[in-house]
Design a protein around this motif. Structure first.
Motif, PDB file in Angstrom:
ATOM      1  N   GLY A  99       0.989  -1.206  -0.013  1.00 25.18           N
ATOM      2  CA  GLY A  99      -0.062  -0.051   0.049  1.00 25.18           C
ATOM      3  C   GLY A  99       0.811   1.234  -0.113  1.00 25.18           C
ATOM      4  O   GLY A  99       2.029   1.296   0.433  1.00 25.18           O
ATOM      5  N   ALA A 122      -0.214  -0.894  -4.636  1.00 16.13           N
ATOM      6  CA  ALA A 122      -1.343  -1.463  -4.561  1.00 16.13           C
ATOM      7  C   ALA A 122      -2.601  -0.805  -4.394  1.00 16.13           C
ATOM      8  O   ALA A 122      -3.581  -1.037  -5.100  1.00 16.13           O
ATOM      9  CB  ALA A 122      -1.305  -2.676  -3.499  1.00 16.13           C
ATOM     10  N   THR A 123      -2.257   0.348  -3.928  1.00 12.07           N
ATOM     11  CA  THR A 123      -3.695   1.159  -3.572  1.00 12.07           C
ATOM     12  C   THR A 123      -3.192   2.865  -3.321  1.00 12.07           C
ATOM     13  O   THR A 123      -2.039   2.923  -3.097  1.00 12.07           O
ATOM     14  CB  THR A 123      -4.330   0.910  -2.133  1.00 12.07           C
ATOM     15  OG1 THR A 123      -3.560   0.914  -1.109  1.00 12.07           O
ATOM     16  CG2 THR A 123      -5.165  -0.653  -2.254  1.00 12.07           C
ATOM     17  N   ASN A 124      -3.744   3.603  -3.605  1.00 14.02           N
ATOM     18  CA  ASN A 124      -3.796   4.874  -3.163  1.00 14.02           C
ATOM     19  C   ASN A 124      -2.416   5.576  -3.674  1.00 14.02           C
ATOM     20  O   ASN A 124      -1.691   6.386  -3.105  1.00 14.02           O
ATOM     21  CB  ASN A 124      -3.856   5.326  -1.720  1.00 14.02           C
ATOM     22  CG  ASN A 124      -5.173   4.935  -1.117  1.00 14.02           C
ATOM     23  OD1 ASN A 124      -6.117   5.180  -1.696  1.00 14.02           O
ATOM     24  ND2 ASN A 124      -4.920   4.067   0.043  1.00 14.02           N
ATOM     25  N   GLU A 125      -2.382   5.412  -4.923  1.00 12.49           N
ATOM     26  CA  GLU A 125      -1.132   6.034  -5.872  1.00 12.49           C
ATOM     27  C   GLU A 125      -0.978   7.505  -5.669  1.00 12.49           C
ATOM     28  O   GLU A 125      -0.081   8.027  -5.752  1.00 12.49           O
ATOM     29  CB  GLU A 125      -0.754   5.624  -7.091  1.00 12.49           C
ATOM     30  CG  GLU A 125      -2.025   5.809  -8.041  1.00 12.49           C
ATOM     31  CD  GLU A 125      -3.433   5.055  -8.233  1.00 12.49           C
ATOM     32  OE1 GLU A 125      -4.228   5.224  -8.980  1.00 12.49           O
ATOM     33  OE2 GLU A 125      -3.598   4.180  -7.335  1.00 12.49           O
ATOM     34  N   LYS A 150      -7.679  -4.764 -13.344  1.00 12.85           N
ATOM     35  CA  LYS A 150      -7.054  -3.430 -12.166  1.00 12.85           C
ATOM     36  C   LYS A 150      -6.108  -2.813 -12.854  1.00 12.85           C
ATOM     37  O   LYS A 150      -5.177  -3.312 -13.546  1.00 12.85           O
ATOM     38  CB  LYS A 150      -6.856  -4.298 -10.961  1.00 12.85           C
ATOM     39  CG  LYS A 150      -6.200  -3.796  -9.758  1.00 12.85           C
ATOM     40  CD  LYS A 150      -5.851  -4.348  -8.694  1.00 12.85           C
ATOM     41  CE  LYS A 150      -5.157  -3.395  -7.432  1.00 12.85           C
ATOM     42  NZ  LYS A 150      -6.006  -2.279  -7.172  1.00 12.85           N
ATOM     43  N   TYR A 152      -2.527  -0.608 -12.489  1.00 14.14           N
ATOM     44  CA  TYR A 152      -1.520  -0.273 -11.711  1.00 14.14           C
ATOM     45  C   TYR A 152      -0.808   0.742 -12.016  1.00 14.14           C
ATOM     46  O   TYR A 152      -0.229   0.851 -13.547  1.00 14.14           O
ATOM     47  CB  TYR A 152      -0.513  -1.374 -11.630  1.00 14.14           C
ATOM     48  CG  TYR A 152      -1.163  -2.693 -11.077  1.00 14.14           C
ATOM     49  CD1 TYR A 152      -1.303  -3.077  -9.476  1.00 14.14           C
ATOM     50  CD2 TYR A 152      -2.025  -3.679 -12.070  1.00 14.14           C
ATOM     51  CE1 TYR A 152      -2.004  -4.276  -9.137  1.00 14.14           C
ATOM     52  CE2 TYR A 152      -2.544  -4.833 -11.375  1.00 14.14           C
ATOM     53  CZ  TYR A 152      -2.637  -5.116  -9.885  1.00 14.14           C
ATOM     54  OH  TYR A 152      -3.376  -6.231  -9.470  1.00 14.14           O
ATOM     55  N   TYR A 188      -7.726   4.549 -17.439  1.00 14.82           N
ATOM     56  CA  TYR A 188      -7.260   4.601 -15.980  1.00 14.82           C
ATOM     57  C   TYR A 188      -7.929   6.036 -15.374  1.00 14.82           C
ATOM     58  O   TYR A 188      -8.607   5.974 -14.354  1.00 14.82           O
ATOM     59  CB  TYR A 188      -5.883   4.610 -15.959  1.00 14.82           C
ATOM     60  CG  TYR A 188      -5.259   5.078 -14.507  1.00 14.82           C
ATOM     61  CD1 TYR A 188      -5.339   4.457 -13.362  1.00 14.82           C
ATOM     62  CD2 TYR A 188      -4.609   6.462 -14.474  1.00 14.82           C
ATOM     63  CE1 TYR A 188      -4.847   5.055 -12.202  1.00 14.82           C
ATOM     64  CE2 TYR A 188      -4.245   6.855 -13.361  1.00 14.82           C
ATOM     65  CZ  TYR A 188      -4.185   6.237 -12.198  1.00 14.82           C
ATOM     66  OH  TYR A 188      -3.837   6.798 -11.054  1.00 14.82           O
ATOM     67  N   LYS A 192     -11.028   6.485 -12.769  1.00 17.77           N
ATOM     68  CA  LYS A 192     -10.934   7.333 -11.551  1.00 17.77           C
ATOM     69  C   LYS A 192     -11.849   8.483 -11.597  1.00 17.77           C
ATOM     70  O   LYS A 192     -12.384   8.917 -10.698  1.00 17.77           O
ATOM     71  CB  LYS A 192      -9.470   8.046 -11.416  1.00 17.77           C
ATOM     72  CG  LYS A 192      -8.257   6.886 -11.327  1.00 17.77           C
ATOM     73  CD  LYS A 192      -8.122   6.796  -9.673  1.00 17.77           C
ATOM     74  CE  LYS A 192      -7.010   5.893  -9.364  1.00 17.77           C
ATOM     75  NZ  LYS A 192      -7.048   5.609  -7.825  1.00 17.77           N
TER      76      LYS A 192
END
Length: 230
Positions: A99, A122-125, A150, A152, A188, A192
Protein backbone atom coordinates in the motif's frame (compact mmCIF):
# COMPACT_ATOMS: atom_id res chain seq x y z
CA UNK A 1 20.83 -23.28 -18.59
CA UNK A 2 18.92 -21.64 -15.73
CA UNK A 3 15.14 -22.19 -16.11
CA UNK A 4 13.23 -18.90 -16.44
CA UNK A 5 10.76 -17.91 -13.75
CA UNK A 6 7.14 -17.41 -14.78
CA UNK A 7 7.09 -13.76 -13.77
CA UNK A 8 3.74 -12.69 -15.20
CA UNK A 9 2.70 -9.49 -16.98
CA UNK A 10 2.85 -7.05 -14.03
CA UNK A 11 6.31 -8.14 -12.90
CA UNK A 12 7.54 -8.04 -16.51
CA UNK A 13 6.32 -4.45 -16.75
CA UNK A 14 7.98 -3.48 -13.46
CA UNK A 15 11.25 -5.08 -14.59
CA UNK A 16 11.11 -3.10 -17.84
CA UNK A 17 11.27 0.09 -15.71
CA UNK A 18 14.49 -1.04 -13.97
CA UNK A 19 17.76 0.09 -15.52
CA UNK A 20 20.88 -2.13 -15.16
CA UNK A 21 22.36 -1.74 -11.69
CA UNK A 22 24.91 -3.37 -9.37
CA UNK A 23 22.52 -3.97 -6.49
CA UNK A 24 18.73 -4.33 -6.44
CA UNK A 25 16.72 -4.38 -3.21
CA UNK A 26 13.47 -6.33 -3.64
CA UNK A 27 11.55 -4.95 -0.65
CA UNK A 28 8.51 -6.85 0.60
CA UNK A 29 9.70 -9.48 -1.85
CA UNK A 30 7.04 -12.13 -1.11
CA UNK A 31 7.79 -14.92 -3.64
CA UNK A 32 10.89 -13.11 -4.94
CA UNK A 33 9.80 -13.32 -8.59
CA UNK A 34 10.76 -9.73 -9.40
CA UNK A 35 14.32 -10.02 -8.07
CA UNK A 36 14.90 -13.40 -9.68
CA UNK A 37 13.47 -12.16 -12.98
CA UNK A 38 15.87 -9.17 -12.88
CA UNK A 39 18.82 -11.52 -12.32
CA UNK A 40 17.74 -13.65 -15.26
CA UNK A 41 17.43 -10.55 -17.46
CA UNK A 42 20.91 -9.46 -16.29
CA UNK A 43 19.48 -6.18 -14.99
CA UNK A 44 21.42 -6.50 -11.74
CA UNK A 45 24.54 -8.18 -10.41
CA UNK A 46 23.04 -8.83 -6.97
CA UNK A 47 19.61 -8.89 -5.34
CA UNK A 48 18.94 -8.34 -1.65
CA UNK A 49 15.50 -9.76 -0.86
CA UNK A 50 13.83 -8.26 2.21
CA UNK A 51 10.51 -9.05 3.83
CA UNK A 52 9.04 -8.66 7.31
CA UNK A 53 7.64 -12.19 6.99
CA UNK A 54 9.94 -15.20 7.39
CA UNK A 55 7.32 -17.25 5.54
CA UNK A 56 7.49 -14.93 2.52
CA UNK A 57 11.28 -15.00 2.55
CA UNK A 58 11.11 -18.80 2.50
CA UNK A 59 8.93 -18.58 -0.64
CA UNK A 60 11.63 -16.48 -2.29
CA UNK A 61 14.37 -18.88 -1.11
CA UNK A 62 12.42 -21.88 -2.44
CA UNK A 63 12.02 -20.20 -5.85
CA UNK A 64 15.71 -19.30 -5.81
CA UNK A 65 16.72 -22.92 -5.14
CA UNK A 66 14.26 -24.34 -7.67
CA UNK A 67 15.58 -22.08 -10.41
CA UNK A 68 19.21 -22.77 -9.47
CA UNK A 69 20.23 -19.11 -9.17
CA UNK A 70 23.84 -18.75 -7.99
CA UNK A 71 23.97 -18.05 -4.24
CA UNK A 72 26.61 -15.37 -4.85
CA UNK A 73 23.94 -13.26 -6.55
CA UNK A 74 21.48 -13.02 -3.65
CA UNK A 75 21.02 -12.25 0.05
CA UNK A 76 17.88 -12.72 2.14
CA UNK A 77 17.12 -10.33 5.00
CA UNK A 78 14.13 -10.58 7.33
CA UNK A 79 13.47 -6.91 8.02
CA UNK A 80 10.68 -4.36 8.12
CA UNK A 81 11.71 -2.09 5.27
CA UNK A 82 15.26 -1.48 4.10
CA UNK A 83 18.65 -2.32 5.65
CA UNK A 84 20.89 0.66 6.54
CA UNK A 85 23.20 -0.51 3.74
CA UNK A 86 21.00 1.34 1.24
CA UNK A 87 22.35 4.67 2.52
CA UNK A 88 25.90 3.93 1.41
CA UNK A 89 25.70 2.32 -2.01
CA UNK A 90 24.33 3.25 -5.41
CA UNK A 91 21.42 0.91 -5.97
CA UNK A 92 17.88 0.39 -7.16
CA UNK A 93 15.11 -0.20 -4.64
CA UNK A 94 11.93 -1.91 -5.84
CA UNK A 95 8.94 -1.66 -3.51
CA UNK A 96 5.99 -3.23 -5.28
CA UNK A 97 2.60 -4.58 -4.32
CA UNK A 98 2.42 -2.78 -0.95
CA UNK A 99 0.00 0.00 0.00
CA UNK A 100 1.02 3.63 -0.58
CA UNK A 101 1.16 4.33 3.17
CA UNK A 102 3.55 1.43 3.76
CA UNK A 103 5.74 2.50 0.83
CA UNK A 104 5.82 6.08 2.18
CA UNK A 105 6.91 4.84 5.62
CA UNK A 106 9.71 2.73 4.14
CA UNK A 107 11.01 5.59 1.97
CA UNK A 108 10.81 8.16 4.76
CA UNK A 109 13.10 6.05 6.96
CA UNK A 110 15.65 5.64 4.16
CA UNK A 111 16.09 8.97 2.39
CA UNK A 112 19.05 8.02 0.23
CA UNK A 113 20.27 10.11 -2.71
CA UNK A 114 22.11 7.01 -3.93
CA UNK A 115 18.97 4.98 -4.56
CA UNK A 116 16.62 4.94 -7.52
CA UNK A 117 13.17 3.85 -6.33
CA UNK A 118 10.87 1.74 -8.48
CA UNK A 119 7.47 1.86 -6.80
CA UNK A 120 4.24 0.05 -7.59
CA UNK A 121 1.62 0.83 -4.95
CA UNK A 122 -1.25 -1.61 -4.59
CA UNK A 123 -3.57 1.21 -3.50
CA UNK A 124 -3.79 5.02 -3.23
CA UNK A 125 -1.15 5.98 -5.78
CA UNK A 126 -2.26 9.63 -5.46
CA UNK A 127 -1.04 9.67 -1.85
CA UNK A 128 2.32 8.32 -2.94
CA UNK A 129 2.64 10.91 -5.72
CA UNK A 130 1.80 13.66 -3.21
CA UNK A 131 4.46 12.39 -0.81
CA UNK A 132 7.09 12.31 -3.56
CA UNK A 133 6.21 15.85 -4.67
CA UNK A 134 6.34 17.22 -1.13
CA UNK A 135 9.62 15.50 -0.27
CA UNK A 136 11.80 16.56 -3.21
CA UNK A 137 11.72 13.36 -5.24
CA UNK A 138 12.32 13.73 -8.95
CA UNK A 139 9.86 11.46 -10.76
CA UNK A 140 11.80 10.07 -13.70
CA UNK A 141 8.88 8.27 -15.28
CA UNK A 142 5.52 6.68 -14.61
CA UNK A 143 3.66 3.93 -16.42
CA UNK A 144 0.04 2.83 -16.06
CA UNK A 145 -0.70 -0.82 -16.77
CA UNK A 146 -3.77 -3.02 -16.46
CA UNK A 147 -3.96 -6.64 -15.37
CA UNK A 148 -7.04 -8.69 -14.44
CA UNK A 149 -9.29 -5.64 -14.72
CA UNK A 150 -7.16 -3.65 -12.25
CA UNK A 151 -4.98 -0.64 -12.99
CA UNK A 152 -1.47 -0.33 -11.58
CA UNK A 153 0.89 2.63 -11.49
CA UNK A 154 4.66 2.07 -11.74
CA UNK A 155 6.65 5.12 -10.61
CA UNK A 156 10.42 5.57 -10.90
CA UNK A 157 11.78 8.31 -8.61
CA UNK A 158 15.03 9.59 -7.12
CA UNK A 159 15.61 11.93 -4.18
CA UNK A 160 16.79 15.35 -5.31
CA UNK A 161 18.94 17.67 -3.20
CA UNK A 162 17.29 20.77 -4.65
CA UNK A 163 13.60 21.60 -4.47
CA UNK A 164 11.61 19.89 -7.22
CA UNK A 165 8.69 21.86 -8.65
CA UNK A 166 5.54 20.10 -9.84
CA UNK A 167 1.98 21.09 -10.59
CA UNK A 168 -0.81 19.91 -8.30
CA UNK A 169 -2.46 18.12 -11.23
CA UNK A 170 0.36 15.53 -11.23
CA UNK A 171 -1.04 14.11 -7.98
CA UNK A 172 -4.18 13.10 -9.86
CA UNK A 173 -3.13 12.48 -13.47
CA UNK A 174 0.35 11.14 -12.77
CA UNK A 175 3.66 11.71 -14.53
CA UNK A 176 3.14 9.73 -17.73
CA UNK A 177 5.10 11.34 -20.57
CA UNK A 178 3.06 12.82 -23.40
CA UNK A 179 4.27 10.33 -26.02
CA UNK A 180 3.49 7.39 -23.68
CA UNK A 181 -0.15 8.29 -22.98
CA UNK A 182 -1.97 5.31 -24.44
CA UNK A 183 -5.50 3.88 -24.23
CA UNK A 184 -4.69 2.15 -20.89
CA UNK A 185 -3.67 5.49 -19.38
CA UNK A 186 -6.84 7.26 -20.57
CA UNK A 187 -9.05 4.37 -19.40
CA UNK A 188 -7.33 4.60 -16.01
CA UNK A 189 -8.29 8.29 -15.80
CA UNK A 190 -11.87 7.55 -16.89
CA UNK A 191 -12.16 4.92 -14.18
CA UNK A 192 -10.86 7.34 -11.52
CA UNK A 193 -13.21 10.03 -12.80
CA UNK A 194 -16.20 7.66 -12.61
CA UNK A 195 -15.35 6.75 -9.00
CA UNK A 196 -15.10 10.44 -8.03
CA UNK A 197 -18.45 11.21 -9.69
CA UNK A 198 -20.11 8.31 -7.82
CA UNK A 199 -18.78 9.60 -4.49
CA UNK A 200 -20.14 13.07 -5.23
CA UNK A 201 -23.55 11.74 -6.32
CA UNK A 202 -23.84 9.52 -3.24
CA UNK A 203 -22.95 12.35 -0.87
CA UNK A 204 -24.73 15.20 -2.64
CA UNK A 205 -26.92 15.92 0.38
CA UNK A 206 -24.26 15.18 3.00
CA UNK A 207 -21.54 17.41 4.38
CA UNK A 208 -18.23 15.94 3.25
CA UNK A 209 -15.11 17.07 5.07
CA UNK A 210 -13.58 20.07 3.31
CA UNK A 211 -10.32 18.27 2.45
CA UNK A 212 -12.21 15.30 0.97
CA UNK A 213 -14.49 17.62 -1.02
CA UNK A 214 -11.50 19.58 -2.34
CA UNK A 215 -9.73 16.36 -3.33
CA UNK A 216 -12.77 15.14 -5.28
CA UNK A 217 -13.31 18.44 -7.11
CA UNK A 218 -9.58 18.71 -7.92
CA UNK A 219 -9.64 15.15 -9.25
CA UNK A 220 -12.68 15.90 -11.42
CA UNK A 221 -11.15 19.09 -12.82
CA UNK A 222 -7.66 17.82 -13.61
CA UNK A 223 -8.79 14.48 -15.00
CA UNK A 224 -11.51 16.05 -17.16
CA UNK A 225 -8.95 18.52 -18.53
CA UNK A 226 -6.47 15.73 -19.26
CA UNK A 227 -9.09 13.64 -21.04
CA UNK A 228 -9.78 16.48 -23.47
CA UNK A 229 -6.45 15.66 -25.08
CA UNK A 230 -7.33 11.98 -25.61
Amino acid sequence: MMPLINAGYRINQIASCIKPCNVLFDVGCDHGKLGIHCIQLKLTKKVIFTDISKLNLKKAQDNFKRLKVSSSLVDFVCEDGLPDLVQNIECTVAICGLGAETIKNIISKNKSVNATFVLQPATNEEKLRKYLIENNYMVLCERIIKQSNKFYSIIVAKLNIDKVMYEEKNIYIGFVKQDEKDSVYYNYLKNKLMIAERILAKNMNNMLQCNIKYDIYARLKYMADELKGE
